[in-house]
Write a protein that holds these residues in place. Sequence first.
Motif, mmCIF file in Angstrom:
data_model
loop_
_atom_site.group_PDB
_atom_site.id
_atom_site.type_symbol
_atom_site.label_atom_id
_atom_site.label_comp_id
_atom_site.label_asym_id
_atom_site.label_seq_id
_atom_site.Cartn_x
_atom_site.Cartn_y
_atom_site.Cartn_z
ATOM 1 N N ILE A 326 7.175 -15.088 -16.700
ATOM 2 C CA ILE A 326 8.512 -15.498 -16.646
ATOM 3 C C ILE A 326 9.446 -14.016 -16.118
ATOM 4 C CG2 ILE A 326 11.133 -16.686 -17.706
ATOM 5 C CD1 ILE A 326 9.342 -18.092 -19.804
ATOM 6 N N ALA A 327 8.721 -13.968 -14.795
ATOM 7 C CA ALA A 327 9.697 -13.190 -13.508
ATOM 8 C C ALA A 327 9.553 -13.255 -13.168
ATOM 9 C CB ALA A 327 8.744 -11.759 -14.082
ATOM 10 N N LYS A 328 10.915 -12.735 -11.755
ATOM 11 C CA LYS A 328 10.532 -13.125 -10.194
ATOM 12 C C LYS A 328 9.412 -12.015 -9.423
ATOM 13 C CE LYS A 328 15.297 -13.934 -10.369
ATOM 14 N NZ LYS A 328 16.776 -13.366 -10.196
ATOM 15 N N GLY A 329 8.751 -12.500 -8.452
ATOM 16 C CA GLY A 329 7.817 -12.306 -7.569
ATOM 17 C C GLY A 329 8.110 -13.056 -6.592
ATOM 18 N N GLY A 330 7.189 -11.939 -5.210
ATOM 19 C CA GLY A 330 7.991 -12.107 -3.502
ATOM 20 C C GLY A 330 6.696 -12.722 -3.125
ATOM 21 N N ILE A 331 6.428 -12.996 -2.502
ATOM 22 C CA ILE A 331 5.143 -13.171 -1.541
ATOM 23 C C ILE A 331 3.466 -12.501 -1.021
ATOM 24 C CG2 ILE A 331 4.132 -14.323 0.774
ATOM 25 C CD1 ILE A 331 7.077 -16.005 1.245
ATOM 26 N N ASP A 332 3.950 -10.779 -1.499
ATOM 27 C CA ASP A 332 3.160 -9.952 -1.392
ATOM 28 C C ASP A 332 3.029 -10.436 -2.124
ATOM 29 O OD1 ASP A 332 1.965 -8.615 -0.063
ATOM 30 O OD2 ASP A 332 2.835 -6.570 -0.830
ATOM 31 N N ASN A 333 0.905 -9.822 -1.853
ATOM 32 C CA ASN A 333 0.261 -9.387 -3.156
ATOM 33 C C ASN A 333 -0.778 -8.439 -3.580
ATOM 34 O OD1 ASN A 333 -1.642 -10.278 -5.104
ATOM 35 N ND2 ASN A 333 -2.526 -11.459 -4.232
ATOM 36 N N PRO A 334 0.538 -7.215 -3.770
ATOM 37 C CA PRO A 334 -0.376 -6.143 -3.537
ATOM 38 C C PRO A 334 -1.256 -5.671 -4.537
ATOM 39 C CG PRO A 334 1.408 -5.451 -4.814
ATOM 40 C CD PRO A 334 1.743 -6.632 -4.206
ATOM 41 N N LEU A 335 -1.783 -6.281 -5.662
ATOM 42 C CA LEU A 335 -2.633 -6.696 -7.365
ATOM 43 C C LEU A 335 -4.222 -6.895 -5.715
ATOM 44 C CD1 LEU A 335 -0.594 -6.732 -9.864
ATOM 45 C CD2 LEU A 335 -0.380 -4.679 -8.218
ATOM 46 N N ALA A 336 -3.559 -7.688 -5.126
ATOM 47 C CA ALA A 336 -4.730 -8.051 -4.724
ATOM 48 C C ALA A 336 -6.363 -6.915 -4.498
ATOM 49 C CB ALA A 336 -5.545 -9.142 -3.692
ATOM 50 N N ARG A 337 -4.943 -6.026 -3.424
ATOM 51 C CA ARG A 337 -5.845 -4.400 -2.636
ATOM 52 C C ARG A 337 -6.093 -3.591 -4.141
ATOM 53 N NH1 ARG A 337 -1.768 -6.584 0.661
ATOM 54 N NH2 ARG A 337 0.034 -5.750 -0.013
ATOM 55 N N TRP A 338 -6.092 -3.646 -5.244
ATOM 56 C CA TRP A 338 -6.136 -1.981 -6.244
ATOM 57 C C TRP A 338 -7.259 -2.844 -6.287
ATOM 58 C CZ3 TRP A 338 -1.165 -0.899 -9.843
ATOM 59 C CH2 TRP A 338 -0.025 -1.139 -8.933
ATOM 60 N N THR A 339 -7.782 -1.049 -6.941
ATOM 61 C CA THR A 339 -9.136 -1.037 -7.614
ATOM 62 C C THR A 339 -8.404 -1.090 -9.146
ATOM 63 O OG1 THR A 339 -8.773 1.352 -7.644
ATOM 64 C CG2 THR A 339 -9.947 0.821 -5.790
ATOM 65 N N GLY A 340 -9.572 -1.160 -10.617
ATOM 66 C CA GLY A 340 -9.393 -0.963 -12.155
ATOM 67 C C GLY A 340 -8.683 0.338 -11.912
ATOM 68 N N GLY A 341 -8.853 1.056 -11.194
ATOM 69 C CA GLY A 341 -8.454 2.443 -11.885
ATOM 70 C C GLY A 341 -6.764 2.347 -11.030
ATOM 71 N N ASP A 342 -6.356 2.303 -10.259
ATOM 72 C CA ASP A 342 -4.978 1.314 -10.105
ATOM 73 C C ASP A 342 -4.505 1.324 -11.193
ATOM 74 O OD1 ASP A 342 -5.552 3.008 -7.349
ATOM 75 O OD2 ASP A 342 -5.483 0.729 -6.426
ATOM 76 N N TRP A 343 -5.308 0.116 -11.215
ATOM 77 C CA TRP A 343 -4.568 -0.697 -12.727
ATOM 78 C C TRP A 343 -4.175 -0.082 -14.086
ATOM 79 C CZ3 TRP A 343 -2.886 -6.106 -13.431
ATOM 80 C CH2 TRP A 343 -3.111 -6.831 -12.056
ATOM 81 N N ASP A 344 -5.114 0.505 -14.323
ATOM 82 C CA ASP A 344 -5.585 1.872 -15.635
ATOM 83 C C ASP A 344 -4.487 2.650 -15.046
ATOM 84 O OD1 ASP A 344 -7.655 -0.381 -16.100
ATOM 85 O OD2 ASP A 344 -9.108 1.767 -15.876
ATOM 86 N N GLY A 345 -4.132 3.093 -14.119
ATOM 87 C CA GLY A 345 -2.470 4.100 -14.227
ATOM 88 C C GLY A 345 -2.547 5.025 -13.114
ATOM 89 N N GLY A 346 -3.422 4.683 -12.202
ATOM 90 C CA GLY A 346 -3.254 5.212 -10.528
ATOM 91 C C GLY A 346 -2.904 5.011 -9.730
ATOM 92 N N LYS A 347 -1.706 4.085 -9.782
ATOM 93 C CA LYS A 347 -0.854 4.293 -9.118
ATOM 94 C C LYS A 347 0.516 3.422 -10.117
ATOM 95 C CE LYS A 347 -2.757 2.693 -4.984
ATOM 96 N NZ LYS A 347 -2.692 1.221 -3.686
#
Length: 880
Positions: A326-347
């Motif tokens: 339950i949060a506001k979100g935009g149209i861009d989908n940057p997480l689709a370009r993230w790797t597992g390392g980015d998710w884990d704390g790389g970005k």
Amino acid sequence: MRKDSLSEQALQSLNFINALYRRPIYRNCDYNEDGTVKNVAKFKPTIKVAIVGFNDGGKLFLDTVLQVGQMPGRTLDVTVYSPDIDKKSVSYLAKRPALTDFFDVNESSTKDSYGHIAFKQSRWKDKSKTAVEFFEELDQMDYVLFSEDEKEDVEKEVNSIFKENTLKYKPILLKSHYEKDIDFSKNKHFSELERMAFNSHLVWENTLETNIKNAKNKFKKEYNYVSSLTYALSIKYKLHAAGIEIDFEDINQAAEKFAEIVNRCDAGIKKEEKIIAELAAAEHRRWVTEKICAGWQQLMLSDISADIQCNKGKNANKFKNHHYCIAKGGIDNPLARWTGGDWDGGKPINGLDDLDKASVMTHRKYRKNALVLQKKIDNLFAKIENNNEIVSLPEYKDWKACVNLITQSNAKKVGLPYNNAFNRLINKTNSLKIDNEIVERLNQINQEFAYVIKSREYENQKQKDIELVKKIPFILTFKANLKLSCEFMHGDNSKLFANVSVLKKFNPKSIVYFCEYYNGIENDIKHFFDCIKDYKWLRRSGISFAFGYWPEEEKTLNDLIENIDYKINATKYLYDDYYDYISCVCENNIATATDAVIFNNQILGYNLRKAKIPCGLYQYSEGTFDRQSDILLRAVNFYLCMTIQDILRINGAEGSKRSVPVHLESAYGIYAGSKENWKRVCRSLSQSPDCSSELKKDITNININRTLTQLQNIGFIKIESLNNIKTLRFRDRFVKSLLIQEGKMLEIHIYNQCVASGFFDDAATGYTIKWENGMVTNEFDLLLTKGLKSALVEVKTTSDFPETSGLGLKQEYYEKLDSLVRKFGINSYGFLINDGISTSNVKEGNKAQIDRGNQLGIKTILSNKINTVAEIISNDMRKI
């Protein structure tokens, strides 16, 4: 659905959903005076809606309008009028505490609001200037609802005022209570909407269940039913925003147009990618609105960590009815370009919108908790391992071994064996009546361990909405219990339904073969039904078979079919109800799907240009329908999977699944260190006349002794010496099974590797099956499924040590596996895995056997590829 099973509130919702479907809120502002739809570019940016009277029905109507009004490029502006609006609006907002965070209420200037809501005092019964001003204000609205006030008869007053005050647009005049004598099942529009709602439910469940009855029972639960109807209603509004009108074109054509948008989006066309992204963002706003109108609130980023821990102690209900999405979100989908390392704390997450931040923060909190849990896992288990009754259970050992396997690997999909192992353990404790305190401790560990499993998932909530939007063609067109038709031609007509994927995708209620009488047709019909008898799954599926005919051929065909020893529905002429069917033809029998339409139109006497018969060319070799086929066929492409139980049931077999000894994986290092010594140990131990409890044997071989010592060090066996005689005791029956079968260790390792890969939907090792009324049995080393495909795997351990070095691959291995694939394979390949490092004198023989396997379609995986087995099998299954 039976309406008497719904609450009064749900019945009111149905009333409004039906009205908003038949007369959408955008109708007056987006349609021309002649009833045609304006160009999308000329749509008004704001849709104004008025609600007059704010009783319980008016509140429910407002909830529904706020949801469907979430349309790309449009702003929703709702004004609510009531004589006692202050009191009623306070009551309304109190039950929806998060509404003001997402909607601009009474000019509260909410940033990036989902729409505007104004609550106004009304004196609309007053004949003075105030009443005139009120009606002038209504005259500027695009949509007006008069709801029945709690004390006043709105309908009567409105009718009297209309004589003196005529609005530019005639308002929707509805009573807010549901009239129980209305039967929506007789309403064509609502029936279509209900069908699409059921399809929406199937998509949310992420499965097209073979048992449609079970799926419908879940759908009938009140929340699922109303929520699915609301989503199906919103599809009409989404398509309108994309320039596609359900009201003005055949629903298949509307689905076809949207499918083309999806196809271009998948091809990377920027314009269509933007359309899909906008619709996905609108769907997220609709879902958020549904939740906040039900009283839910946003779970703030600062609370995510606390929420993960909220299942313990006095804070257990602190975050009830809160959700991080339950949060506001935009149209861009940057997480689709993230790797597992980015998710884990790389970005960093500073540049992300609130929805993306919540997705990443939740993942990172789960991962943090998982890392902490992994460090204290031994202490958690120590609190229950002083209970010998629990520790001695094989089910407990399996479960703990699953825990160890998961904590030590980086598997993306790890819940497959874990959940089964824990459920088996709990069922066992229930049957043994284990102390409740111990069971509670087990459940606590299980709850905490769920964080480890969740930490392996990367849930991009925007991508989920995108995939949901892409399923709209399926939602629009799919019909449960479809009726299929296809042309019956000279030759083999059985192949189309030899493939289970057709049945799994369509769950057809009946199949009609249209046929023209020709010389030799009787033999072809007999051959066809002989084939049907071989496909036992068809006979058990409940499919009704019939033959369509030209009127003058009815008697001839009936005479033929009466002589065939098979129960079918004789013949039928489908002139009147043919529109309920779809045509489905096989590539082996007909050139194009268009030919099938022509053929069926010749039979039925239709004009081809007027006919709208759904039709598709089924490509048997690919297990798919031609891209030019009807949208209904092509839309059924969302994720389906087949379980191992499905495979056995379809082939008329029964299976017993052994408890998977996952905890034995810890011995693989000993096995891999010296396969020859491992096999010597297995051969030596298997020769003992008594392996049930103790083994007494004089073991002097230094290599065997070394391996036995290693096994003792990891607690698998206990060795004692008495008078130079070694006494060996196995830790449990699973260890015994492992150490008397040379190939068992390799089977377990490959099974765990496949599970840890996260690719397969179902996996089983040591699956014993019976068929032919239990007279025939066999055991599969490994069974795997992915979607509607399966893999049958045989594991062979050829000997490498000098005294038996002449043993290599044998032709019988391939012949046995080939017969199993033919008997039980469904869209399947056979794989033979061999860990032998054969000596030179058998290499040529092995090469010949591998070539023979290739001819049979069986792939051989040798020892140098053992640790990439899962990758090899998954890559090949993608090609099947």
